[in-house]
Design a protein around this motif. Structure first.
Motif, PDB file in Angstrom:
ATOM      1  N   ASP A  32       0.796  -1.340   0.059  1.00 13.00           N
ATOM      2  CA  ASP A  32       0.038   0.077  -0.068  1.00 13.00           C
ATOM      3  C   ASP A  32       0.859   1.386  -0.048  1.00 13.00           C
ATOM      4  O   ASP A  32       0.443   2.117  -0.093  1.00 13.00           O
ATOM      5  CB  ASP A  32      -0.879  -0.091   1.182  1.00 13.00           C
ATOM      6  N   ASP A  33       2.207   1.330   0.284  1.00 10.40           N
ATOM      7  CA  ASP A  33       3.222   2.189   0.367  1.00 10.40           C
ATOM      8  C   ASP A  33       4.298   2.227  -0.694  1.00 10.40           C
ATOM      9  O   ASP A  33       5.368   2.043  -0.113  1.00 10.40           O
ATOM     10  CB  ASP A  33       3.573   2.232   1.860  1.00 10.40           C
ATOM     11  N   THR A  84      -3.821   6.215  -0.659  1.00 10.39           N
ATOM     12  CA  THR A  84      -4.682   5.762   0.649  1.00 10.39           C
ATOM     13  C   THR A  84      -4.117   6.198   1.821  1.00 10.39           C
ATOM     14  O   THR A  84      -4.803   6.130   2.427  1.00 10.39           O
ATOM     15  CB  THR A  84      -3.977   4.145   0.313  1.00 10.39           C
TER      16      THR A  84
END
Length: 187
Positions: A32-33, A84
């Protein structure tokens, strides 16, 4: 120290090439990063979470040609990350070509918080750093800011990408005559 003098036979010591001296960052979770895109002059690389080894790291120094950057100038850079979470972005360029990312070679680009995942800034390269092709490291880290000594820091969430840059001297523009006024029209 004893006052004795003498000569020894010369000894040849093999040295590793500089490109083998850079630290490899520890494994990170970049699901997600991640770094989605890096743009700097002719460098425009889109990617996803690096599979390494180690996971969370991509070394593009042998697959993407070096881009030209200019010493003594501000070089605009853009890094895109997912929207996100808040990502902190930093860049290191090995200005003195010694195989290390030192604190004086650090540029903090800031945070993706509130920027829609697009982080922009400028890398101000010292004028003394021209005439060399060297390594640039781009790091994204979840939430916590990166500091000048974090080029190989172990953290849980984020990604690291390495590229080559060719540092050239900035040539100032010299205008020797007043330009002509010209009218144009679009049809």
């Amino acid at each position: 120290c004893s006052g004795n003098t003498g000569a020894s036979n010369p000894v040849e010591v093999a040295m590793n090439p500089v490109n083998t001296c850079y630290c490899t960052p520890p494994e990170t979770d970049c699901v997600d990063d991640m770094i989605l895109r890096v743009r700097l002059n002719s460098l425009d690389n889109s990617s996803t979470c690096g599979s390494g080894p180690p996971a969370g790291y991509s070394n593009y120094t042998s697959t993407i040609p070096a881009t030209t950057v200019y010493a003594g100038a501000a070089n605009p850079v853009m890094v895109i990350v997912p929207t996100t979470y808040t990502e902190q972005i930093a860049v290191w360029i090995d200005y003195n070509f010694n195989g290390q990312f030192e604190a004086g070679e650090f540029t903090n680009l800031g945070s993706s918080d509130g920027t829609g995942g697009i982080v922009t800034g400028s890398i101000n390269i010292p004028s003394s750093a021209s005439g060399v092709t060297t390594r640039m490291r781009v790091r994204a880290r979840f939430f916590t800011a990166l500091t000048p000594t974090d080029a190989c820091l172990d953290y849980t969430y984020g990604e690291t990408e390495d590229y080559l840059v060719n540092i050239q001297p900035c040539q100032p523009i010299v205008i020797t005559a007043q330009p002509q006024n010209t009218s144009t029209s679009c049809s």
